[in-house]
Scaffold this motif. Sequence first.
Motif, PDB file in Angstrom:
ATOM      1  N   LYS B  43       0.962  -1.444   0.026  1.00 11.99           N
ATOM      2  CA  LYS B  43      -0.047  -0.099   0.079  1.00 11.99           C
ATOM      3  C   LYS B  43       0.991   1.038  -0.187  1.00 11.99           C
ATOM      4  N   SER B  44       0.265   2.441  -0.608  1.00 12.73           N
ATOM      5  CA  SER B  44       0.933   3.532  -0.397  1.00 12.73           C
ATOM      6  C   SER B  44       1.479   3.912   1.099  1.00 12.73           C
ATOM      7  N   GLY B  45       2.500   4.482   1.265  1.00 11.05           N
ATOM      8  CA  GLY B  45       3.011   4.763   2.451  1.00 11.05           C
ATOM      9  C   GLY B  45       3.449   3.558   3.396  1.00 11.05           C
ATOM     10  N   CYS B  46       3.777   2.235   2.751  1.00  9.40           N
ATOM     11  CA  CYS B  46       4.064   1.248   3.552  1.00  9.40           C
ATOM     12  C   CYS B  46       5.513   1.246   3.812  1.00  9.40           C
ATOM     13  N   GLY B  47       6.387   1.934   3.064  1.00 11.87           N
ATOM     14  CA  GLY B  47       7.992   2.205   2.905  1.00 11.87           C
ATOM     15  C   GLY B  47       8.627   1.597   1.976  1.00 11.87           C
ATOM     16  N   LYS B  48       7.973   1.607   0.893  1.00  6.86           N
ATOM     17  CA  LYS B  48       8.635   0.981  -0.282  1.00  6.86           C
ATOM     18  C   LYS B  48       9.704   1.591  -0.820  1.00  6.86           C
ATOM     19  N   SER B  49       9.465   2.958  -1.068  1.00  7.86           N
ATOM     20  CA  SER B  49      10.562   4.017  -1.589  1.00  7.86           C
ATOM     21  C   SER B  49      11.668   4.025  -0.517  1.00  7.86           C
ATOM     22  N   THR B  50      11.253   4.202   0.685  1.00  9.54           N
ATOM     23  CA  THR B  50      12.296   4.151   1.910  1.00  9.54           C
ATOM     24  C   THR B  50      13.149   3.239   1.724  1.00  9.54           C
ATOM     25  N   LEU B  51      12.767   1.881   1.551  1.00  7.49           N
ATOM     26  CA  LEU B  51      13.445   0.509   1.674  1.00  7.49           C
ATOM     27  C   LEU B  51      14.418   0.583   0.222  1.00  7.49           C
TER      28      LEU B  51
HETATM   29  N1  LIG Z   1      11.277  12.587   5.203  1.00 11.84           N
HETATM   30  C1  LIG Z   1      10.409  11.899   6.065  1.00 11.84           C
HETATM   31  N2  LIG Z   1      10.171  12.213   7.143  1.00 11.84           N
HETATM   32  C2  LIG Z   1       9.289  11.418   7.906  1.00 11.84           C
HETATM   33  N3  LIG Z   1       8.421  10.713   7.452  1.00 11.84           N
HETATM   34  C3  LIG Z   1       8.468  10.457   6.087  1.00 11.84           C
HETATM   35  C4  LIG Z   1       9.540  10.654   5.335  1.00 11.84           C
HETATM   36  N4  LIG Z   1       9.347  10.364   4.095  1.00 11.84           N
HETATM   37  C5  LIG Z   1       8.446   9.527   4.044  1.00 11.84           C
HETATM   38  N5  LIG Z   1       7.905   9.400   5.372  1.00 11.84           N
HETATM   39  C6  LIG Z   1       6.893   8.176   5.794  1.00 11.84           C
HETATM   40  O1  LIG Z   1       7.364   6.869   5.796  1.00 11.84           O
HETATM   41  C7  LIG Z   1       6.316   6.134   5.308  1.00 11.84           C
HETATM   42  C8  LIG Z   1       6.942   5.263   4.078  1.00 11.84           C
HETATM   43  O2  LIG Z   1       7.205   6.545   2.916  1.00 11.84           O
HETATM   44  P1  LIG Z   1       7.482   5.812   1.479  1.00 11.84           P
HETATM   45  O3  LIG Z   1       7.856   7.079   0.842  1.00 11.84           O
HETATM   46  O4  LIG Z   1       8.692   4.865   1.651  1.00 11.84           O
HETATM   47  O5  LIG Z   1       6.069   4.837   1.227  1.00 11.84           O
HETATM   48  P2  LIG Z   1       5.911   4.239  -0.203  1.00 11.84           P
HETATM   49  O6  LIG Z   1       5.540   2.912   0.065  1.00 11.84           O
HETATM   50  O7  LIG Z   1       6.966   4.479  -1.171  1.00 11.84           O
HETATM   51  O8  LIG Z   1       4.344   5.031  -0.853  1.00 11.84           O
HETATM   52  P3  LIG Z   1       4.153   5.408  -2.447  1.00 11.84           P
HETATM   53  O9  LIG Z   1       3.579   3.883  -2.702  1.00 11.84           O
HETATM   54  O10 LIG Z   1       2.891   6.291  -2.207  1.00 11.84           O
HETATM   55  O11 LIG Z   1       5.195   5.721  -2.996  1.00 11.84           O
HETATM   56  C9  LIG Z   1       5.259   7.126   4.794  1.00 11.84           C
HETATM   57  O12 LIG Z   1       4.338   7.082   6.197  1.00 11.84           O
HETATM   58  C10 LIG Z   1       5.856   8.523   4.865  1.00 11.84           C
HETATM   59  O13 LIG Z   1       4.602   9.214   5.348  1.00 11.84           O
END
Ligand SMILES: Nc1ncnc2c1ncn2[C@@H]1O[C@H](COP(=O)(O)OP(=O)(O)OP(=O)(O)O)[C@@H](O)[C@H]1O
Lengths: 416, 228
Positions: B43-51
């Motif tokens: 799901k969006s916001g689950c942390g994929k980009s962060t990983l």
């Molecule tokens: N710089 C930041 N500081 C604090 N929280 C953050 C930061 N960047 C992302 N987040 C939070 O970390 C969580 C994961 O973000 P991430 O961008 O990894 O999601 P995602 O899985 O890539 O979502 P999407 O599919 O929408 O791209 C989200 O809840 C987001 O709000």
Amino acid sequence: MPKKINHNISSDISMTYTFSKMKLTVVAALGVTIGIAIYIFLNSMMAGFARMSDTLIFRNIAHIRVYKDDDISRPLIASENSNKKVNALVNPKIVPESQTIVNPTLLMDLLRKEKDVTMVTSQVATGIFYHKGESQIAGNTIGVNIEEADKMFDIQTTMVAGKMLDLKSTPNGILLGVGVADKLSVKVGDNISISSPKNVTKVMKVVGLFRTANSQIDKVKSFMNISAAQQILLQNPSYVTDLDVNIVDYKNAVNYSARFSALTGYKAEAWQTANETFVAASKMRSIILTSISFTVLIVAGFGIYNILSMTISQKMNDIAILKAMGFKGNDVTRIFVQQALMIGAIGVTVGLLLALLMVNILSHTYVGGDIGYFPIQFEPFVFFQGAMVGLIVTFFAGLIPARKAANVDPVSILRK
Amino acid sequence: MSNEIILEAKKIGKYFYEPEKFRVLDDISFEVKRGEFVSLVGKSGCGKSTLLYVLSTMDTDYEGDLRIHNQSVTGMKQNQLAGIRNEKIGFVFQFHYLLPEFSCLKNVMIPALKLGNFSKEEIEHRALERLKMLGLADQALKPASKLSGGQQQRVAIARALINDPLIIMGDEPTGNLDSKNTDIVFDIFKQLSHEMHQTIIAVTHDNDFAKRSDRIIEMQDGKIVSGH
Ligand SMILES: Nc1ncnc2c1ncn2[C@@H]1O[C@H](COP(=O)(O)OP(=O)(O)OP(=O)(O)O)[C@@H](O)[C@H]1O
Ligand SMILES: [Mg+2]
């Protein structure tokens, strides 16, 4: 592992940034141009002016003057040598002794053999009165060998009437300052009479008039043959009051004076010591102009700094992408420092041309007096220094924001 | 697919502190083999980009250990990591693509010019080849800023391929593309992984795309829930 080829991609990127935002580049370069041009212009002006005023001052004095200083009478009981303290009341007085330098020819030979000495002449200087009809003026005269004196003081260029060399063929000839001639209302060919401190009166023939840069001097000074000066002082032909010494670099005169004192046994005074106010004024002038010119350069540096900081904040995305693709911090620094240096180089080049133009215009500006045109000329060293300082300032103005760019965290940018 | 492990994540954890402390990645462990084509979903916001940023070596603020090509990259100096990214990793970003002042061709060439394994002519040739593969041969000399979003994304993919990296990471690499171009990109990824033995890790919201890849890793609230 294949050998790596250095494609200089950082410099490639830097070029693209510099020339794709031409307007910003031009504005930043213009700042440098103006800064450099003013810096060089002010410094050339200063150099020309200093050279001119030094030239003018050396029309009246030599680099080092060797003369017999007045002795002050000492207490008869030398208290510093005796164990018992004796307090003697003393009344210091100038010892009335002759101003002569003993055996001047020997001393001149000694001085001529010294390293860096370019010229040595002797003269007899004395205070005199000029008379013509009812008018009488106090002044001073210098008995010289006119050819030697001309070499040292460039008397020829100050001549406004008559012929300087006529002095040589006229034993009782005299060259008058224009101020003296004015007050006595005499012209070339007229006779005047002079009287010396020894109460000798002598009729002299005016063979020429001179005008120095200093009208105060022109109102009192004259030149005559050294033999005439010795006569009016009732002295023999070996009598000399001053030895004038010129050296290779007049700025170092102070360093030689102590040595010449020791060598001759007389006081050797550097021109700086004799003209402290003049030296202080030159120093002040150079401090003022130097600080102005530096301020202008610093302002130009701030211009580059601002524009580069702006460019860098607009390029955050690019920087993040480049870092993600494997550009190191130093590669990023290089991109922006090179951009600053290119802007600097363009600015400096145009600035050099502008400075050349400004110097050229001023050198054709008539200021009058015996100076004529403004004493400014192309000073290769000043131009070189200006270019170097300009590039150094732009380097640092670029380095500071570029270092910040190098430390950008790409993730924080790319996440947005 | 070979059995050689090309990327290994061991108990990767990460916190965000704004607006309040929370664990965005929670003990993530998995391995990816050479030549594997992996989809990362959730799901969006689950942390994929962060990983993905952690895996790409750009984000160094994490716990646990990351090994790439049998080498632990955790704790390495920034300059070393930059070298590894340049040579071994191709990255397609979620939102950011190209340097706008350069032509598409130049954009694709930059990582290769940086690496310096080939002459400029060869690099240009290789860049054109990849642009052609992605259907952009006619756009090569246009400035990047004059392209549509989908075209830019494809140029970014071409750029990620230029150094023949061991691992290609994409954050929704087909997010801006129509189904025809998505298919093209998918086929390219498939071909690169199966024939050239390059590893693909792609974040995607496209179920069809994910299903057709070799393996799906599913994330939920910073944890891997299936596929490890
Ligand atoms: N710089 C930041 N500081 C604090 N929280 C953050 C930061 N960047 C992302 N987040 C939070 O970390 C969580 C994961 O973000 P991430 O961008 O990894 O999601 P995602 O899985 O890539 O979502 P999407 O599919 O929408 O791209 C989200 O809840 C987001 O709000
Ligand atoms: Mg995301």
